[in-house]
Design a protein around this motif. Structure first.
Motif, short mmCIF file in Angstrom:
data_model
loop_
_atom_site.label_atom_id
_atom_site.label_comp_id
_atom_site.label_asym_id
_atom_site.label_seq_id
_atom_site.Cartn_x
_atom_site.Cartn_y
_atom_site.Cartn_z
N THR A 102 -29.55 23.27 28.31
CA THR A 102 -30.23 22.03 27.92
C THR A 102 -30.75 21.31 29.17
OG1 THR A 102 -28.53 21.95 26.21
CG2 THR A 102 -30.05 20.10 26.32
N LYS A 111 -32.33 23.57 20.93
CA LYS A 111 -30.91 23.39 20.61
C LYS A 111 -30.74 22.57 19.33
CE LYS A 111 -27.71 23.40 23.26
NZ LYS A 111 -26.51 24.27 23.41
N PHE A 125 -25.96 15.69 22.50
CA PHE A 125 -26.18 16.66 23.57
C PHE A 125 -26.15 16.00 24.95
CE2 PHE A 125 -28.08 18.29 19.73
CZ PHE A 125 -27.68 19.61 19.73
#
Ligand code: ZN
Length: 444
Positions: A102, A111, A125
């Motif tokens: 990421t 994602k 995230f």
């Protein structure tokens, strides 16, 4: 406000303490925490959990879901089921070990797309800070990541290289420009390189290869950088208790630093790890019992802010009996709460302490203002625990993909009898509902 659910218990843990209460829920939000015998509003369903304790849903800000790309290691479906079964209602996914990592807005989009339909709990995230992605940090921040992870020593995967001190300064300066948070795997590469490296199954050799000095020095350098740049930093998975005095001093001085530790550092000791048992391997490593005592002292005095899993699984074939080459990572999403509760109680701590370390603290770290406490206006996320019930850990009953665990055979106190996400029961005595988790962005 239409109340559709009242959750009643003789023991509800609120920010003001534990008391008999009836929690009124409206549209997935806690409407009010009412007296125990409050009248149930017309049209509302009463769920009385008796003497089981109602905790705010746990928040785990350190989980490696590895999805997409290394889904044979883990995945959003299995990880979020394991988390839910363990009383966790929110997790934040680490930016590495998935492919892609990421580290760009496009990778974050990939994602999210993968996670969307598989999340049994709420998922957010972290972004990643690499030597060559400084330009991506602000766009990632604007896209809702909760902060940025970096390594100061090799991460274990080639697509996620570490930062040297100069690169750390550059990234920290960029991130502090938008008041972002840098979360750091703090082991100093020079101390690691200088430590004796032996292959084989002896745990003592592995422990010697990841000395406390590597952590202490990396944290000292990080404190200096954070002070100089007035940056917000967070130390991931603290193992070396020797670093506690310098962290405490930095906090007292006003340096913006927070610290987490993990269930394995707080409940397992180097002395008990059999040779060849690489299900106990993680970096930094599990250290000696005396070190563990000092970590508990750090929790008690507030130097350590929170306890999170660092759930980092792999397939069984990567857990070879050689500590030097085996994959490092311990899988504990489903077991963190009972493991910590068992040890916390033995040391004279309360479930309120556990809530502070495993729900309120991580929620504050991530700025999750709707999570982390049972009070009006927050999400109706709950873990219901039978604190005196015990069970013996059977890997076959775990929900994560590769049922390898350092806790196999341990007898633990605290059985999660149900888990609730925004007023819906998502776990009922081990039975899981269909996924209803949401993808979270920072400040929502
Ligand atoms: Zn990790």
């Amino acid at each position: 406000m239409d109340v559709n659910l009242v959750l009643r218990s003789t023991r509800v843990i609120t920010p003001e303490g534990t008391r008999p209460a009836s929690i009124a829920v409206s549209g997935g939000t806690i409407a009010a925490v009412l007296p125990y015998d409050a009248e149930v509003p017309h049209g509302a369903r009463l769920e009385d959990v008796g003497d089981d304790v109602v905790l705010p849903g746990l928040v785990d800000t350190h989980v490696h879901v590895n999805d997409p790309g290394r889904t044979e290691w883990e995945g959003f479906w299995t990880a979020t089921r394991a988390a839910a079964a363990g009383g966790i209602t929110t997790l934040l996914d680490m930016p590495l070990n998935s492919l892609p990592p990421t580290t760009t807005v496009e990778n974050l989009r990939v994602k999210r797309e993968v996670a969307r339909s598989k999340a049994h709990i709420d998922v957010g995230f972290w972004g990643g800070a690499l030597p060559d992605n400084v330009k991506d940090l602000r766009p990632l921040h604007d896209s809702g990541v909760f902060g940025f992870k970096c390594f100061l020593s090799p991460s274990g995967v080639e697509e996620f290289p570490e930062l040297d001190q100069e690169q750390l300064a550059t990234s920290l300066a960029e991130i502090s420009g938008f008041d972002g948070l840098m979360i750091v795997h703090a082991e100093d590469p020079h101390h690691l390189a200088a430590a004796p490296q032996r292959t084989g199954g002896a745990y003592a050799d592995f422990l010697a290869s990841r000395p406390r000095d590597a952590e202490n020095t990396a944290i000292e350098n990080l404190v200096n950088q954070a002070r100089r740049l007035n940056a917000r930093v967070h130390v991931l998975h603290l193992s070396s208790s020797d670093a506690l005095p310098l962290i405490a001093a930095a906090k007292a001085e006003g340096v913006k630093i927070t610290v987490e530790s993990c269930p394995h550092f707080l409940t397992l000791t180097a002395e008990e790890i059999p040779d060849g048992a690489t299900e106990f391997k993680c970096c930094p490593p599990i250290r000696e019992a005396a070190n563990q005592d000092a970590l508990w002292q750090g929790l008690a005095d507030g130097t350590i802010d929170c306890i999170v899993s660092d759930h980092s699984p792999s397939t069984a074939d990567l857990k070879t009996p050689d500590f030097a080459s085996a994959w490092g990572g311990i899988s504990s999403l489903q077991l963190g709460l009972p493991a910590i509760w068992t040890e916390a109680r033995r040391r004279g701590h309360t479930l309120e302490d556990v809530v502070r370390w495993m729900s309120e603290g991580p929620a504050r770290l991530a700025g999750l203002t709707r999570k982390g406490a049972i009070e009006a206006g927050r999400d109706a996320d709950f873990a219901v625990l039978a604190p005196d019930a015990t069970f013996t850990v059977d890997p076959a009953e775990l929900q994560h993909r590769n049922r390898i665990t350092a806790y196999a055979g341990k007898t633990l106190s605290g059985v999660v009898t149900s888990t609730w996400l925004r007023g819906e029961r998502i776990v009922d005595r081990g039975t899981l509902a269909e996924p209803t988790g949401r993808l979270l962005e920072r400040n929502n």
